[in-house]
Design an enzyme around this catalytic site. Structure first.
Site, mmCIF file in Angstrom:
data_model
loop_
_atom_site.group_PDB
_atom_site.id
_atom_site.type_symbol
_atom_site.label_atom_id
_atom_site.label_comp_id
_atom_site.label_asym_id
_atom_site.label_seq_id
_atom_site.Cartn_x
_atom_site.Cartn_y
_atom_site.Cartn_z
ATOM 1 C CD GLU A 100 -2.947 -1.253 2.186
ATOM 2 O OE1 GLU A 100 -2.434 -1.659 3.243
ATOM 3 O OE2 GLU A 100 -4.143 -0.973 2.063
ATOM 4 C CD GLU A 158 -3.932 -6.039 3.962
ATOM 5 O OE1 GLU A 158 -3.963 -6.726 2.917
ATOM 6 O OE2 GLU A 158 -3.137 -5.098 4.123
#
Ligand SMILES: NC(=O)c1ccc[n+]([C@@H]2O[C@H](COP(=O)([O-])OP(=O)(O)OC[C@H]3O[C@@H](n4cnc5c(N)ncnc54)[C@H](O)[C@@H]3O)[C@@H](O)[C@H]2O)c1
Length: 609
Positions: A15, A35
């Site tokens: 990210e 995730e």
């Protein structure tokens, strides 16, 4: 801003990189947004930037699938702009300088629209993705939340999508599924800690291995070693059996190559590490030997004394037995401290669980070595004690028993399989039985029939099916019927007839059985047995039992495992249900474990014990 990726950039790592203008990576690197595996979503812009970069479909694959992507593939997808070689910093600086020299624009992913624009308003696309991930997503909010957030990247302005992403993330953080998945992640590591075998316990060096028996298990176990780069010798009784075993291994690898998951060259390397032999003298140099011959004590004893005679003094002697006493095997040797159980699960080259069975005399350095070895060959190793069925199979017993009893009382195989599937297991007990083959259990039951006490409830339905030659998928019928070459179970009126007749013969008045009762009847015996296992010290901690069930039996990780699940339901509720079943069914199989009774009375859970 140019991100330089040297290794595996997962989650937050990727990210951050996505927030840069450009990304370069070493070819050995990988990227991913895992995730979802913790019941969450990539909450630092992952769901908003990745779709803009690669399009919603590829982004959904990564975000909902959760698996890492190797750097070269990431470059193909456009996640990595440049694959670099050699010294990463120097290469990255050179790459950045080139971008400047070429007058490359400051590219912000938030401004890229061409990958998401075509999908805007395309409801069918997202419906398709929903279906694609339905099996994996069963019972969990996170995969659907990820999809919703990817869709927001397509439909909403960046800032709004980011705001929504944060809201969705916060909601997922509070979900019981995410709590269970995070628990499962942490306790898997905890299983390595053994109170009386500290981390600094010296370990024996394992440079080579040997396996006795090249059957179903031996072949798979050998592949684990070859995959980890450890040379392995496979011993059989006849050349024919050896050729058969080696043939299965070769075909296994070849099919992996065919599916594009292994290169031809790597397959050759691995096969070269596996050596077939017929003579015990060839095992003299092996550092660890794992016996995987037939499940017969006399045979195993004979093998252990032979091994003791030929193997070097430092060699560890292990057995893959599922039911037999390791200590009896150890007693055949002059080195009982070097004897241990290594209980693999079928298919042994695929299943992650390894129950490491500690014998009465097993040395601490042997335990430390085998736990570390398990990790090296890609397994989740959990220490258990010597008892019938060890931990996993011992608990499985009551689950199968109650599923059969429920048939006599009013349920059909498809009812039970549906409830168990919806709970999150890969399949229910009857579909599972058909897949594994019903004849194995039948043979065992017949052998034990004479010694079975007559006053103990026994369900004859499975035997009746086997008497008709219905052994499961391999014979085209079992608990279900199967169309030629297909694996999808189809309800069979003939089975229903046998079940209904059996109920009548045994005097059960068939009744409507609720999904709740089916679930509780199948799962609570398993939890009750888990409590006994803890009392007896056969598992070190409740979470080890959960790790065993998640990795060896397909227990849904988002439910945390049977003991975590018991705590969620409440030990008191589980206890009360068991007491009620004892009243309804008779106490024979429903004696609450003292530990469960105690926790229920104290208002405590297994994990806070
Ligand atoms: N099949 C499973 O799901 C499973 C799972 C866990 C553990 N186990 C255990 O693993 C062991 C092997 O089971 P399997 O399913 O692989 O059986 P299998 O019948 O497929 O293979 C056993 C192999 O051992 C060979 N063998 C027999 N005696 C031998 C000897 N004296 N020396 C060398 N080789 C010999 C046989 O030729 C055969 O190839 C058993 O103890 C079983 O309980 C099986």
């Amino acid at each position: 801003m140019v991100a330089a990726l040297h290794g595996t950039a997962l989650g937050g790592g990727l990210e951050v990189a996505l927030a840069c203008h450009y990304r370069c990576a070493l070819a050995s690197g990988a990227v991913g947004l895992p995730e979802v595996k913790l019941g969450l979503l990539p909450g630092a812009g992952g769901t908003q930037r990745l779709p803009r970069l690669v399009g919603p479909e590829a982004a959904a694959d990564m975000i909902i699938g959760g698996n890492p992507v190797a750097a070269p593939k990431a470059a193909e997808l456009g996640i990595v702009d440049e694959i670099v070689e050699g010294d990463l910093t120097a290469a990255a600086v050179a790459y950045a300088a080139r971008l400047v020299a070429e007058g490359a624009p400051l590219r912000r992913i938030r401004d890229i629209d061409d990958k998401v624009a075509p999908a805007r308003g395309d409801a069918a696309l997202f419906e398709g993705l929903r279906k694609k991930f339905a099996r994996q997503a069963r019972g969990q909010p996170a995969p659907y939340a990820c999809l919703e957030s990817v869709r927001n990247a397509v439909e909403l302005p960046f800032e709004e999508g980011m705001k929504k992403e944060r809201e969705i993330f916060t909601g997922l953080m509070a979900s019981p599924e995410s709590a269970a998945l995070r628990y499962a992640f942490f306790v898997e590591r905890e299983a390595n800690k053994i109170p009386d075998v500290p981390r600094d316990t010296p370990k024996r060096e394992i440079k080579s291995a040997a396996i006795i028996g090249a059957g179903t298990m031996g072949g798979g176990i050998a592949m684990n070693f070859a995959n980890a780069g450890i040379p392995v010798t496979l011993l059989e009784v006849t050349q024919e059996a050896l050729d058969r075993g080696l043939g299965v291994i070769e075909r296994n690898y070849a099919s992996t190559v065919k599916r594009g998951r292994l290169s031809e060259a790597k397959m050759k390397d691995r096969l070269a590490l596996i050596r077939g032999v017929l003579d015990y003298d060839e095992l003299a140099e092996a550092d660890v030997v794992i016996e995987a011959a037939f499940e017969e004590m006399e045979l195993k004893k004979e093998i252990f004394s032979k091994l003791d005679a030929v193997c070097k003094p430092s060699a560890i002697l292990a057995s893959n037995t599922s039911t037999l006493d390791i200590d009896e095997m150890a007693a055949q040797t002059k080195r009982p401290g070097s004897v241990i159980g290594m209980h693999f699960f079928s298919p042994a080259n695929v299943m992650r669980l390894l129950e490491v069975v500690r014998g009465a005399e097993t040395d601490k350095d042997v335990i430390a070595t085998v736990m570390a070895l398990g990790k090296k060959i890609g397994k989740v190793a959990v220490l258990v004690g010597v008892c019938e069925g060890f931990v996993g199979n011992r608990m499985l017993h009551g689950y199968g028993r109650e599923a059969n009893f429920l048939l006599e009382e009013g349920a059909l195989p498809a009812d039970i399989d549906r409830v168990i599937y919806d709970f999150g297991m890969p399949m229910g007990p009857f579909a599972m039985g058909d897949m594994a083959g019903l004849d194995i259990g039948w043979r065992i039951r017949k052998a034990k029939a004479a010694s079975r006490p007559r006053n103990v409830r026994y369900s004859p339905i499975a035997d009746k099916l086997c008497e008709l030659g219905r052994f499961g998928q391999k014979t085209g019928s079992g608990w279900y019927r199967y169309e030629e070459g297909k694996r999808a179970p189809i309800d069979d009126p003939e089975v229903e007839k046998i079940i209904v007749e059996t109920s009548a013969e045994l005097g059960y008045e068939r009744r409507q059985i609720s999904d709740e009762e089916i679930l509780a009847r199948c799962l609570y015996p398993l939890i009750n047995e888990g409590a006994r296992i803890l009392e007896e010290g056969m598992a070190l901690r409740a979470s080890d039992i959960d790790t065993i069930w998640i990795n060896g039996y397909g227990f849904p990780a988002y439910r945390g495992g049977p003991m975590f699940y018991a705590d969620q339901v409440g030990t008191k509720a589980v206890y009360d249900a068991i007491v009620r079943f004892a009243e309804e069914q008779g106490p024979q199989f429903w004696e609450p474990a003292p530990l469960l009774a105690k926790l229920a009375a104290e208002g405590k859970g297994f994990l806070e014990r």
